[in-house]
Structure formats: C-alpha cells, structure tokens
Scaffold this motif. Structure first.
Motif, PDB file in Angstrom:
ATOM      1  N   ARG A 426      22.291  25.416  54.920  1.00  0.00           N
ATOM      2  CA  ARG A 426      22.306  26.882  54.869  1.00  0.00           C
ATOM      3  C   ARG A 426      20.867  27.395  54.937  1.00  0.00           C
ATOM      4  NH1 ARG A 426      28.005  27.903  54.506  1.00  0.00           N
ATOM      5  NH2 ARG A 426      28.789  25.803  54.191  1.00  0.00           N
ATOM      6  N   THR A 427      20.525  28.080  56.018  1.00  0.00           N
ATOM      7  CA  THR A 427      19.141  28.531  56.172  1.00  0.00           C
ATOM      8  C   THR A 427      18.833  29.757  55.330  1.00  0.00           C
ATOM      9  OG1 THR A 427      19.585  30.019  58.035  1.00  0.00           O
ATOM     10  CG2 THR A 427      19.146  27.681  58.546  1.00  0.00           C
ATOM     11  N   GLY A 428      19.865  30.551  54.989  1.00  0.00           N
ATOM     12  CA  GLY A 428      19.594  31.814  54.308  1.00  0.00           C
ATOM     13  C   GLY A 428      19.112  32.892  55.250  1.00  0.00           C
ATOM     14  N   ASP A 429      19.035  32.581  56.557  1.00  0.00           N
ATOM     15  CA  ASP A 429      18.623  33.559  57.557  1.00  0.00           C
ATOM     16  C   ASP A 429      19.855  34.110  58.262  1.00  0.00           C
ATOM     17  OD1 ASP A 429      15.903  33.308  57.104  1.00  0.00           O
ATOM     18  OD2 ASP A 429      15.704  31.642  58.507  1.00  0.00           O
ATOM     19  N   LEU A 430      19.836  35.397  58.541  1.00  0.00           N
ATOM     20  CA  LEU A 430      20.933  36.051  59.235  1.00  0.00           C
ATOM     21  C   LEU A 430      20.552  36.302  60.687  1.00  0.00           C
ATOM     22  CD1 LEU A 430      22.004  38.667  56.541  1.00  0.00           C
ATOM     23  CD2 LEU A 430      22.792  36.312  56.841  1.00  0.00           C
ATOM     24  N   ALA A 431      21.518  36.125  61.583  1.00  0.00           N
ATOM     25  CA  ALA A 431      21.275  36.334  63.006  1.00  0.00           C
ATOM     26  C   ALA A 431      22.453  37.047  63.632  1.00  0.00           C
ATOM     27  CB  ALA A 431      21.019  35.011  63.717  1.00  0.00           C
ATOM     28  N   LEU A 432      22.162  37.805  64.662  1.00  0.00           N
ATOM     29  CA  LEU A 432      23.185  38.437  65.492  1.00  0.00           C
ATOM     30  C   LEU A 432      23.504  37.502  66.647  1.00  0.00           C
ATOM     31  CD1 LEU A 432      24.790  41.037  66.470  1.00  0.00           C
ATOM     32  CD2 LEU A 432      22.737  41.539  67.832  1.00  0.00           C
ATOM     33  N   LEU A 433      24.779  37.217  66.853  1.00  0.00           N
ATOM     34  CA  LEU A 433      25.201  36.364  67.963  1.00  0.00           C
ATOM     35  C   LEU A 433      25.506  37.231  69.176  1.00  0.00           C
ATOM     36  CD1 LEU A 433      25.925  33.440  68.815  1.00  0.00           C
ATOM     37  CD2 LEU A 433      28.297  33.999  68.213  1.00  0.00           C
ATOM     38  N   ARG A 434      24.816  36.969  70.283  1.00  0.00           N
ATOM     39  CA  ARG A 434      25.039  37.715  71.518  1.00  0.00           C
ATOM     40  C   ARG A 434      26.176  37.103  72.334  1.00  0.00           C
ATOM     41  NH1 ARG A 434      21.143  40.366  74.484  1.00  0.00           N
ATOM     42  NH2 ARG A 434      21.564  38.863  76.168  1.00  0.00           N
ATOM     43  N   GLU A 435      26.631  37.848  73.327  1.00  0.00           N
ATOM     44  CA  GLU A 435      27.686  37.365  74.210  1.00  0.00           C
ATOM     45  C   GLU A 435      27.281  36.075  74.919  1.00  0.00           C
ATOM     46  OE1 GLU A 435      30.727  38.268  74.863  1.00  0.00           O
ATOM     47  OE2 GLU A 435      30.951  40.242  73.932  1.00  0.00           O
ATOM     48  N   ASP A 436      26.001  35.962  75.270  1.00  0.00           N
ATOM     49  CA  ASP A 436      25.534  34.780  76.000  1.00  0.00           C
ATOM     50  C   ASP A 436      25.222  33.604  75.080  1.00  0.00           C
ATOM     51  OD1 ASP A 436      23.216  35.644  74.771  1.00  0.00           O
ATOM     52  OD2 ASP A 436      22.109  36.034  76.624  1.00  0.00           O
ATOM     53  N   GLY A 437      25.502  33.756  73.785  1.00  0.00           N
ATOM     54  CA  GLY A 437      25.259  32.672  72.841  1.00  0.00           C
ATOM     55  C   GLY A 437      23.887  32.688  72.209  1.00  0.00           C
ATOM     56  N   GLN A 438      22.953  33.479  72.732  1.00  0.00           N
ATOM     57  CA  GLN A 438      21.635  33.545  72.124  1.00  0.00           C
ATOM     58  C   GLN A 438      21.721  34.214  70.751  1.00  0.00           C
ATOM     59  OE1 GLN A 438      18.004  34.124  74.278  1.00  0.00           O
ATOM     60  NE2 GLN A 438      19.107  34.405  76.223  1.00  0.00           N
ATOM     61  N   MET A 439      20.825  33.803  69.883  1.00  0.00           N
ATOM     62  CA  MET A 439      20.813  34.292  68.506  1.00  0.00           C
ATOM     63  C   MET A 439      19.582  35.172  68.301  1.00  0.00           C
ATOM     64  SD  MET A 439      21.881  30.708  66.651  1.00  0.00           S
ATOM     65  CE  MET A 439      23.283  29.764  67.295  1.00  0.00           C
ATOM     66  N   VAL A 440      19.826  36.351  67.781  1.00  0.00           N
ATOM     67  CA  VAL A 440      18.750  37.310  67.526  1.00  0.00           C
ATOM     68  C   VAL A 440      18.534  37.391  66.022  1.00  0.00           C
ATOM     69  CG1 VAL A 440      17.961  39.686  67.801  1.00  0.00           C
ATOM     70  CG2 VAL A 440      19.355  38.614  69.586  1.00  0.00           C
ATOM     71  N   PHE A 441      17.329  37.063  65.594  1.00  0.00           N
ATOM     72  CA  PHE A 441      17.030  37.086  64.160  1.00  0.00           C
ATOM     73  C   PHE A 441      17.293  38.482  63.601  1.00  0.00           C
ATOM     74  CE2 PHE A 441      14.324  37.449  60.419  1.00  0.00           C
ATOM     75  CZ  PHE A 441      14.597  36.266  59.759  1.00  0.00           C
ATOM     76  N   HIS A 442      18.004  38.518  62.474  1.00  0.00           N
ATOM     77  CA  HIS A 442      18.348  39.793  61.854  1.00  0.00           C
ATOM     78  C   HIS A 442      17.535  40.006  60.579  1.00  0.00           C
ATOM     79  CE1 HIS A 442      20.896  43.274  61.156  1.00  0.00           C
ATOM     80  NE2 HIS A 442      21.121  42.867  59.919  1.00  0.00           N
ATOM     81  N   ALA A 443      17.581  39.058  59.669  1.00  0.00           N
ATOM     82  CA  ALA A 443      16.825  39.181  58.428  1.00  0.00           C
ATOM     83  C   ALA A 443      17.048  37.956  57.567  1.00  0.00           C
ATOM     84  CB  ALA A 443      17.257  40.425  57.640  1.00  0.00           C
TER      85      ALA A 443
END
Length: 546
Positions: A426-443
């Motif tokens: 568990r990284t404790g980091d939140l990410a937004l999952l895009r349609e193309d599978g890429q992960m965008v750091f959220h917080a």
C-alpha cells in the motif's frame, strides 16, 4: 565487453521508434540470479573484464577532472572492506555512508556489500538530531564520512554505543581512521563473502513526512527491480557513448538507484560532482562539458533550471524525473530547449520505479506518472481492493512479491505488516486512472483536502500556481474551517523582483481557469522558502501544523 552488456539488457531495441508497452509487459520475465551481490555486478565483474574502463568521472569543486576506472573502484573497495573486516565489521552489520557525491561513496557501498554488511546512506545536510536518530535506530557499527562531518560524528559517538569504527576522508586522529591511508594499503588475498539475492544490502530511511523515519531494508535483488524502468524511461538505455549524471544526492534512493548504480551495472560512465548549493547554470555547463546523455533530475531542480541559459552543445537523450508531478510547461521546455524528453516515473523508497512514462511508447500526458513498468504489477484500488474504473481515484498498490520491493522496516514489524496487506504493498498515494491506463498522481492520502464534501488533491492547484511566471514554487494544504471542514490555502515562493500587490487575486483567477472554481485557494500566503524533506519533497504537513 559486448557480451556482458548484451547479457544484462532486458529489452531488445525496437526496429522502429515506438513499441507496444503492453507487449513488453506481457512477455517480460525476471532474470534475477539466486546468488548475487550488487558490488560484484556494478564493480568487480567489469573490473575483471575491462579494468581500465571508465566508471566514474569526478569533477572537483575547483573543476579538476578525475577518472576512476572499474579497476580503481575494485582495488579501493577491496582495501576498505579488508580494513573494516579487520576492525570486526561482518555480515549483517550496518555501515553508514555520510558523504556528498564522490567515488568514495560508491567505494564504501561496495566495501560493505563485499562483507555481506548493509550500507546505510545518509545525507550530509542532516542535523545532529536526525543523524543521531538514524545511527542509533539502525545500530550502525561503522561510518565513513566527509572531513566536514567528522566533528558532528565524533560529538555524537558517546550516545552511539554500537558505533565502533569511524573513517573519514580527512586526516585521521584517534578515534578516527583516515580513508586515504586505508586505500593506500594493499589487501592481498581479500575475497568477498558470498551473498544471495534475498540477503540484505542497503537500508534507506524514509523522509519522515509522518511519524519517525523508518529504515527501509532492501535486498541485493532490488538492483534488478530498477532496471526495466531505467532502460525504457531513459530511451533504450544504454547506448554507445552514453554518460549518466544526477544532481540528486546519492543518499536518496533517487540519486543512488535511479542513476548511479544502474550506470555502473551497464558500464556507463557516471559523472559525480558535489554542488555546495545547486546552481542551474553550473549544472547545465557540467552536462555539456561531460557530454551527459542521460540524467535523473528531480522536479525542483528542473524548475530552477527552467530560467537558466541552456548551452548549445548539450547531448541529452532523455531525462527521468520523479518525486513530484511535472506540468506541461516543463515538458515543453525540455523538448524545446534541452532537445530531449523528460519522462516522469513513480516509486517509493519501499518499491521504486514501478510506474513510468516514455515519450516514444505512449502519449504524453502532463502530470501523468505513466503506465506500470514491465515486471511490476500495479493497480489503482478502491474500497474492498476493487480496481477503480477509468476516471476514478484510488490508492496506488504494488503486487507482492516484487524484486524491487523492500524486505522490511527495520525493527518495526507492525509497520511492515501494515504496509503489505493481502498481497499488495500500500503506497498511501492516490492516483486518477485514465481511460488509456495511465495514472495521474492525485495526492498523498494524508494530503487530501476535504472541503464542502469535495476531496481535493493539492497537485493540480500547485501546478496551476507555478504556471504563473512570478511563482517559483507552491504548496497547497487544507486549513480547518467550521463550515466546510477545510478550505484550500496556498503558500507561494516568488521569483526575485516579483510584485506581490494584486498577485494573489491573479493567482486565484489562474487556478479558477486552469483547474476549477471549487478548488480556488481562499488564502494565498507569500513565503521566502517552503519546508522540504532532505529529498526535495515539500513537507505539506509542516505547513498544516504551522
């Protein structure tokens, strides 16, 4: 030499410029030998094959250039290992490394590893309390330090009963031994102890953004865990003529494992230079002078370089960056001015380089970390460990086991158990999952701002703020509010000469335009500096508590 390098490459170079990332992931298999030692892979194996091959190019503060070959590194690390063994240092002991960038740092790592000991990199910027905590918590039995650190170390020694051996780059006087004297003393007959892939090799302390810092213990195998990302994010690294460099301190996992050790593993010359204080113009000149092709440059340094004069003779092929998300402005600047891509990647001290972007193999998405790197299973999980749908936010989790994953938190079994649950780290980091599978750091989970029912991540707001030409750095946190639970508050560092009058309102309008009206900071404070960890990450917790 070609055979050794070809045996070590994980990916065949594609016939065309772009390749299918998912195909690489699907066909990937780890080749981690059961018996291995990082010192052998990154030093002795090359020394046996090509002792005169350049390993480290050290540029002194005065500008002198010293070339250390693999043969030089082997002789020096053998001699230091023999001296430490004679002083009673043995398998499993912790050996602290308290030096700025210099070949002696690598020599010490290799010497410790040849004894089956555990190297413990520490930042020279640590104050007495931070240094005391890490040396005491780890039970370090030996330390090799800069001459500038010796008074600090000897002053702490009465509080460190386990610390038996102090070695310094300066003149030795009891109870300190001089490193130069040791390296001048032959060590005939020295033989490294055999080690396995699962044996402890390196312990790196977390930056301590929450609670006491924790010693993250890694096995020798974690070297291999970094290689897929290195080869791909550095644009099919290595290639003939490659030269690597990072301004990041080698005490950080980013400096040590995102550039230094992989360079030595692949036989790529590594530039070392100690900046008393990071200088953007000097850094660019150094890269041009030494023909650097591949670099790991943290976001803070890139932002500082953004306004510098770029030499015309840069040879950069790729830059890797991680630790904080980058905005479109920096990515565009890299392409336009540095004439190379800046590929973002993601990892933690506990499991590094598991997500990456690569401009030749996927669409460039500003702020996105990229896709899971071949060899690593990474998912964005929501409640009940259910993968989130595209467009949703969840926790970034890494499937265990994984070669790059840590063994344990030193002396903290409960924390170790809390980190790896039901087969996921568990990284404790939140990410937004895009349609193309890429992960965008959220917080970070603990950086989330809850305001009027919204869960707001600080990163997008910070990126909007630093897009203004007068803002050098920004940090966004939540402040308590009796109605909304929290409100968004921003702290900004301005460029020299910037006018503050009227700027807060312009920055609020910028956030409103670039992000959303509901995340506009209620207050914006001017700051001379921002609190940061030793690795250059903003300490939002300190701003919240302040």
């Amino acid at each position: 030499m070609a055979d050794l390098l070809s045996d070590r490459r994980l990916f065949a170079r594609p016939a065309r410029g772009r390749a299918d990332w998912q195909k690489l992931r699907g066909g990937f298999q780890w080749r981690v030998p059961s018996a291995m030692n990082i010192a052998d892979l990154c030093c002795d194996a090359w020394a046996a094959l090509a002792p005169d091959r350049a390993a480290v190019i050290h540029v002194t503060a005065e500008g002198a250039r010293e070339v250390w070959t693999y043969g030089d590194l082997k002789r020096a690390s053998d001699r230091l290992a023999a001296a430490m063994a004679a002083a009673g240092i043995m398998r499993g002991d912790r050996v602290a490394v308290l030096m700025a960038q210099h070949p002696a740092v690598l020599i010490t790592h290799f010497a410790a590893m040849k004894l089956g000991a555990v190297s413990l990199p520490l930042f020279t910027l640590f104050g007495e309390d931070a240094l005391r905590y890490r040396l005491a918590d780890s039970g370090a039995r030996a330390i090799v330090c800069d001459a500038a650190q010796i008074d600090k170390v000897t002053g702490l020694r009465p509080q460190l009963p386990a610390l038996d051996l102090i070695i310094s780059t300066g003149q030795g006087a009891a109870p300190v031994r001089a490193l130069d004297d040791i390296l001048d003393t032959p060590a005939p007959g020295f033989r490294p102890v055999p080690t396995d892939a699962e044996d402890p090799a390196v312990m790196i302390y977390t930056s301590g953004t929450t609670g006491d810092p924790k010693g993250v213990l890694h096995a020798h195998r974690f070297l291999y865990g970094h290689l897929p990302c290195m080869e791909l994010s550095q644009n099919w690294f290595p290639q003939t003529g490659d030269v690597g460099w990072t301004p990041a301190d080698w005490a950080w996992i980013g400096g040590l494992m995102d550039m230094a050790m992989p360079c030595l593993f692949y036989g790529v010359p590594l530039v070392s230079h100690r900046f008393a204080k990071f200088d953007s113009d000097a850094a660019l000149r150094l890269m041009a002078q030494e023909g650097v092709t591949n670099a790991f440059i943290p976001p803070t340094a890139l932002r500082m370089m953004h306004a510098a004069v770029v030499p015309d003779d840069l040879r950069l092929r790729a830059i890797g960056s991680g630790g904080e998300p980058l905005g479109a402005d920096l990515l565009d600047w890299g392409r336009a001015r540095l004439r190379c891509p800046i590929n973002e990647f993601y990892g933690q001290t506990e499991a590094n380089l598991v997500i990456a972007s690569c401009d030749r193999m996927m669409d460039r998405v500003p702020g996105a970390m990229g896709l899971p790197v071949p060899g690593h299973e990474v998912a964005v999980l929501g409640p009940g460990d259910t993968p989130v749908a595209a467009g949703e936010v969840g926790e970034v989790c890494v499937r265990a086991p994984d070669p790059v994953m840590f063994l344990e938190y030193w002396g903290k079994p409960e924390a170790t158990q809390d980190k790896v649950i039901d087969g996921w780290l568990r990284t404790g980091d939140l990410a937004l999952l895009r349609e193309d599978g890429q992960m965008v750091f959220h917080a970070r989970d603990d950086d989330i701002i809850t305001s009027a029912g919204y869960r707001i991540g600080p990163v997008e707001i910070e990126q909007a703020l630093v897009a203004h030409p007068d803002v050098v750095m920004a940090a966004v946190v939540g402040a308590p509010d009796p109605v909304r639970t929290q409100v968004v508050v921003a702290h900004v560092v301005l460029r020299d000469g910037a006018e503050w009058s009227g700027l807060p309102e312009r920055l609020k309008a910028l956030v409103r335009d670039k992000v959303s009206a509901h995340v506009v900071p209620r207050k914006i404070y001017r700051a001379e500096t921002l609190p940061m960890t030793a690795t250059g990450k903003i300490l939002r917790r300190a701003l919240r508590e302040g």
